[in-house]
Design an enzyme around this catalytic site. Structure first.
Site, short mmCIF file in Angstrom:
data_model
loop_
_atom_site.label_atom_id
_atom_site.label_comp_id
_atom_site.label_asym_id
_atom_site.label_seq_id
_atom_site.Cartn_x
_atom_site.Cartn_y
_atom_site.Cartn_z
N ASP A 1 46.27 -13.72 49.50
CA ASP A 1 45.09 -13.34 48.72
C ASP A 1 44.53 -14.56 48.01
OD1 ASP A 1 43.30 -11.36 47.82
OD2 ASP A 1 44.28 -11.30 45.88
N HIS B 1 34.02 -14.14 39.20
CA HIS B 1 35.27 -13.44 38.90
C HIS B 1 36.28 -14.38 38.26
CE1 HIS B 1 38.68 -10.72 39.31
NE2 HIS B 1 39.34 -11.68 39.96
N ARG C 1 47.46 -4.97 35.67
CA ARG C 1 47.04 -6.08 34.81
C ARG C 1 48.01 -6.35 33.66
NH1 ARG C 1 43.60 -8.59 38.19
NH2 ARG C 1 41.77 -7.34 38.70
#
Length: 402
Positions: free
Chosen positions: A120, A127, A229
């Site tokens: 990833d 962002h 998160r």
């Protein structure tokens, strides 16, 4: 005006259809009591490629009877091009002969590839700045190397799942007032991404150029890299995310080929400095793709893939810079696709400013994803009288198992 190619499948000719004859994305499906096999989406139908091979309509060395597309992809680009041309001829309006078609409503869609590795990246400047500012403050938002090379991490191939697969809220270590605590994730998030599917191997010890990388990419899927998160905030230094990104990655079931997206090539975000020669592109490496996401049926954000700073080919070339070998079935996540405005953000972390500013979803407040919420990604490229769509990329959150 150039006439638009039309299909013998009526639904494929609707202007709002994701799967016109210009698309022909590949996937894997099954029907009741039947084996998994490869197919191509056309309108509201699936062309059964295994049956086409059995009937002598196409020849892909028997690979379409496999339960994933890896063996077909490994045949190489000349075969990809030949099969695409043949499929177009079989499905064009006016073509004769019976075809082995299956109604999409009667089929179950499966993971289209055997994911060999998953990497990833972090390639949207908007962002990266927004998230960096939340974690480190605006003055330290972007690391010094960010505008010089694609930043990424190696994720878990084993937790990549197809659209429609429920995702379990993870447990994990989070930061407490007096040290670490064991808790269900309270700050569960999505990440709106495009995933590049690699269709060719490279050799260990040999680098791949950006041009060679382009030729290795078979196609693209929508990709949601679910993120815990609060777990991430506690674990990410010094080596980056680990358990916070291992809970699941959802991809769309149809692989939209590079060939289908070719008419929509465009430039990406404006660069602030020149890249080193090994990352230089000789042609635009991005696509004019409208992308976005919805929660519980309500559209939350909409932007364009062309806001990205690094293309998939640049990411792939950088991945091999050390001589790291790539394999058929590798999956590269673009990183979260976010534009400059709140309504264009690809994650709730940005949209809610770290949970400080709730958003309304069908009249209910959300800062992060709750149990039972359904998140859906969407994307399409708009042509004259047709569009190239990706189909669904959806997941629903199940409660944690303490």
């Amino acid at each position: 005006m150039v006439a638009i190619a039309r299909s013998r499948i009526a639904a494929a000719n609707r202007v709002d259809c994701d799967f016109p004859i210009q698309n022909l994305p590949y996937g894997v499906f099954s029907t009741a009591g039947g084996a998994l096999r490869c197919g191509v989406a056309i309108g509201d139908m699936i062309l059964d490629l295994a049956a086409c091979e059995a009937q002598g309509l196409i020849d892909a060395a028997g690979t379409f009877s496999q339960p994933q597309l890896n063996e077909f992809m490994a045949l190489g680009r000349p075969v990809w091009d030949r099969i695409r041309a043949r499929l177009t001829g079989l499905l064009v309006e006016g073509a004769e002969g019976e075809l082995p078609l299956v109604a999409m409503a009667d089929a179950t869609l499966h993971l289209p590839i055997r994911v060999t590795e998953f990497t990833d990246f972090y390639a949207s400047k908007h962002h990266a700045f927004n998230v960096g500012a939340l974690f480190r403050g605006p003055e330290n938002a972007l690391p010094a190397q960010w505008t010089h090379m694609p930043i990424g991490y190696n994720g878990r191939a084993s937790s990549v799942v197809v659209s429609g697969t429920p995702i379990r809220r993870p447990m994990g270590q989070v930061r407490g007032e007096n040290g670490p605590e064991w808790s269900a994730c309270h700050r569960l998030d999505l990440e709106l991404e495009l995933g590049a599917v690699i269709g060719a191997d490279s050799v260990m010890g040999q680098r791949v150029s950006v041009e060679e990388a382009e030729a290795m990419i078979f196609g693209y899927v929508l990709l949601n890299d679910w993120s815990a998160r609060d777990v991430q905030a506690w674990e990410y230094q010094p080596l980056g995310p680990f358990q916070s990104k291992a809970l699941g990655t959802t991809i769309s079931p149809w692989i939209v080929t590079q060939a289908a997206l070719e008419p929509f090539r465009t430039s990406g975000a404006k660069r602030v400095n020149a890249l080193l020669p090994y990352l230089a592109e000789t042609r635009a490496g991005f696509y004019d793709l409208t992308v976005g996401w919805a929660m519980n049926g309500q559209q939350m954000a909409r932007t364009n893939y062309n806001v990205m700073y690094y293309s998939s080919a640049q990411q792939l070339a950088h991945h091999t810079a050390s001589g790291c070998p790539m394999r058929v079935g590798d999956l590269l996540g673009s990183g979260t696709i976010s534009g400059p405005y709140i309504s264009q953000t690809g994650a709730l972390l940005e949209m809610t400013q770290g949970g400080r500013n709730p958003v309304l979803v069908n009249g209910e407040e959300r800062t992060f994803i709750q149990d039972g919420d359904e998140v859906s990604l969407f994307a399409h490229a708009q042509g004259q009288g047709y569009r190239i769509g990706f189909g669904p990329c959806t997941g629903t959150i199940l409660p944690a198992r303490p």
